[in-house]
Structure formats: C-alpha cells, structure tokens
Write a protein that holds these residues in place. Structure first.
Motif, short mmCIF file in Angstrom:
data_model
loop_
_atom_site.label_atom_id
_atom_site.label_comp_id
_atom_site.label_asym_id
_atom_site.label_seq_id
_atom_site.Cartn_x
_atom_site.Cartn_y
_atom_site.Cartn_z
N PRO A 3 49.82 90.78 102.57
CA PRO A 3 48.64 90.02 102.16
C PRO A 3 47.35 90.26 102.93
CG PRO A 3 50.14 88.62 103.39
CD PRO A 3 50.84 89.94 103.19
N VAL A 4 47.40 90.84 104.11
CA VAL A 4 46.20 90.99 104.92
C VAL A 4 45.53 92.33 104.62
CG1 VAL A 4 45.26 91.08 107.27
CG2 VAL A 4 47.14 89.51 106.73
N GLY A 5 44.23 92.28 104.35
CA GLY A 5 43.45 93.49 104.11
C GLY A 5 43.23 93.75 102.63
N ASN A 6 42.30 94.64 102.38
CA ASN A 6 41.91 95.01 101.02
C ASN A 6 42.89 96.03 100.44
OD1 ASN A 6 40.40 95.24 98.67
ND2 ASN A 6 38.83 96.55 99.59
N LYS A 7 43.11 95.96 99.15
CA LYS A 7 43.96 96.95 98.47
C LYS A 7 43.30 98.32 98.58
CE LYS A 7 46.77 97.63 94.44
NZ LYS A 7 47.93 97.58 95.33
N LEU A 8 44.05 99.30 99.06
CA LEU A 8 43.51 100.65 99.24
C LEU A 8 44.12 101.65 98.27
CD1 LEU A 8 43.46 100.75 103.14
CD2 LEU A 8 41.58 100.21 101.56
N TYR A 9 45.41 101.46 97.91
CA TYR A 9 46.08 102.41 97.04
C TYR A 9 47.26 101.75 96.35
CZ TYR A 9 49.17 102.74 101.09
OH TYR A 9 50.00 102.44 102.14
N GLU A 10 47.71 102.39 95.31
CA GLU A 10 48.85 101.90 94.54
C GLU A 10 50.08 101.77 95.43
OE1 GLU A 10 50.88 102.93 90.27
OE2 GLU A 10 50.00 104.57 91.41
N GLY A 11 50.73 100.61 95.33
CA GLY A 11 51.97 100.40 96.06
C GLY A 11 51.82 99.86 97.46
N ASP A 12 50.58 99.58 97.91
CA ASP A 12 50.41 99.09 99.29
C ASP A 12 50.73 97.60 99.43
OD1 ASP A 12 48.12 97.89 98.23
OD2 ASP A 12 46.71 99.01 99.49
N GLY A 13 50.97 96.89 98.31
CA GLY A 13 51.34 95.48 98.37
C GLY A 13 50.19 94.55 98.70
N LYS A 24 37.88 102.97 92.83
CA LYS A 24 38.24 104.33 92.39
C LYS A 24 37.68 105.38 93.34
CE LYS A 24 38.44 103.05 87.51
NZ LYS A 24 37.74 103.13 86.22
N ALA A 25 36.43 105.21 93.75
CA ALA A 25 35.79 106.17 94.66
C ALA A 25 36.51 106.19 96.01
CB ALA A 25 34.31 105.82 94.84
N ARG A 26 36.87 105.03 96.52
CA ARG A 26 37.56 104.95 97.81
C ARG A 26 38.91 105.67 97.74
NH1 ARG A 26 36.88 99.90 98.71
NH2 ARG A 26 38.71 99.21 97.56
N ALA A 27 39.67 105.42 96.68
CA ALA A 27 40.98 106.06 96.53
C ALA A 27 40.84 107.57 96.34
CB ALA A 27 41.73 105.45 95.35
N LEU A 28 39.84 107.99 95.55
CA LEU A 28 39.61 109.42 95.33
C LEU A 28 39.29 110.12 96.65
CD1 LEU A 28 39.33 111.73 93.27
CD2 LEU A 28 36.92 111.11 93.05
N ALA A 29 38.42 109.49 97.46
CA ALA A 29 38.04 110.07 98.75
C ALA A 29 39.24 110.16 99.69
CB ALA A 29 36.93 109.23 99.39
N ALA A 30 40.16 109.21 99.59
CA ALA A 30 41.34 109.22 100.45
C ALA A 30 42.47 110.06 99.86
CB ALA A 30 41.82 107.79 100.67
N GLY A 31 42.32 110.49 98.60
CA GLY A 31 43.34 111.31 97.97
C GLY A 31 44.60 110.54 97.62
N VAL A 32 44.44 109.25 97.31
CA VAL A 32 45.61 108.42 96.98
C VAL A 32 45.42 107.79 95.59
CG1 VAL A 32 46.17 107.88 99.38
CG2 VAL A 32 44.58 106.41 98.15
N PRO A 33 46.51 107.46 94.90
CA PRO A 33 46.38 106.78 93.61
C PRO A 33 45.86 105.36 93.82
CG PRO A 33 48.70 106.93 94.23
CD PRO A 33 47.91 107.70 95.26
N VAL A 34 44.91 104.95 92.99
CA VAL A 34 44.22 103.68 93.19
C VAL A 34 45.05 102.46 92.76
CG1 VAL A 34 42.99 103.69 90.98
CG2 VAL A 34 41.97 102.54 92.94
N GLY A 35 45.90 102.60 91.78
CA GLY A 35 46.67 101.46 91.26
C GLY A 35 45.93 100.77 90.13
N SER A 36 46.58 99.77 89.58
CA SER A 36 46.01 99.03 88.44
C SER A 36 46.82 97.76 88.22
CB SER A 36 46.05 99.90 87.18
OG SER A 36 47.40 100.22 86.86
#
Length: 171
Positions: free
Chosen positions: A69-79, A111-123
């Motif tokens: 629960p702590v922190g912003n969602k960064l990529y798909e599957g991070d919970g 989307k831009a953050r995930a693209l820059a990190a090279g990770v799937p963004v999720g949905s």
C-alpha cells in the motif's frame, strides 16, 4: 376431522413457503437522488474515501488497498494503488467483486513513467466490493492495486458516482 385439519394446515404452510420463495431478491443496484457527486478524494495513508458535492462531504468510507500500500503505482504487478488525478471512466455491473467503478489509470503521466523505466504500466484500477478474495482476506490491504470497500458500500458508490467524476488519490 383432525387429519383433515392437519392436511389443511400443512398445505397452507407449503403455499406460504412457495410464495415466499418467489419473492425477488433485493437488487444490488441502488438509486440515488441526492446532490451530484462532484469529486471523490481517497487518502491512502488514512484509508479514507470522501464523496463530495462541491465542498460538502456527502459520504465517507474506509477502504483497503493493494497488497503493497505505500507509494505510487509504478508498474504492473507491484501491488500498489496509483496516486494522482484520475476520472471515473467505466463501471462493471457484473464484477467479480460485486460491483466496480473504474478509474482511467493509466493516465499520460503514468504511461510516460513506465515507458521511461521500461516496465509495463498496468491497468484496470477499480473501486470495488469484496468478491471472493475480500471475504476471506486476513489483511486489510489485499487487492492488486484497487480500492476495496464492502459490498453494501460499493452499491452506494456505484449509484452515487457518475462517469467523468474526478477521483483524486493522495498518498
């Protein structure tokens, strides 16, 4: 004579049970005729959701979050549950989680953050009811990133909040 009275009593009871069995179950779709909900604020650290009409709080709910629960969602599957400004963009009346109200995650910034990190963004981030997992969850934060309330509460939220309503998710 006693046997005939007994038969009448049994048939009468059976008729009442049959009629009661035909009663329609209470619908999960509620109606709402109060002030328009103009904003939904979610305070992750407090697990507190407020529905506003202008500056007036109409309803307030406690909720559960993603399993991390702590922190912003960064990529798909991070919970994690995303943070920022989103909008209600869909609803699912046949949700596995009783009812659900979708938000438009990922937005352009996500989307831009995930693209820059090279990770799937999720949905598929939703405000939803309990569903099978929520009914047996032993932890408050059990979703994959969604916001979980009780089934009764999602019925109210589903009726009150319209598509296009801003949803602000705070840390």
């Amino acid at each position: 004579m006693m046997r005939r009275d007994f038969l009448r009593l049994m048939l009468g009871g059976a008729s009442l049970l049959a009629i009661a069995g035909c009663a329609a179950p209470e619908s999960k779709f509620k109606t709402y005729d109060g002030p328009q909900v103009t904003r939904v604020d979610l305070f992750k650290s407090q697990r507190l959701m407020r529905l506003y009409s202008g500056n007036t709080v109409l309803k307030q709910y406690n909720f559960g979050l993603g399993f991390a629960p702590v922190g912003n969602k960064l990529y798909e599957g991070d919970g994690k549950t995303p943070e920022g400004l989103y909008y209600v963009d869909r609803r699912n009346p046949n949700s596995r989680y009783h009812l659900s109200v979708g938000i438009d995650y990922p937005n352009a910034s996500d989307k831009a953050r995930a693209l820059a990190a090279g990770v799937p963004v999720g949905s598929d981030i939703f405000i939803h009811g309990q569903g099978p997992e929520g009914r047996v969850a032993t932890k408050r934060d059990w979703t994959a990133g969604c916001i979980a309330v009780t089934d009764d509460e999602i019925e109210e939220i589903y009726a009150m909040v319209q598509d296009g309503t801003p949803v602000v998710i705070y840390p």
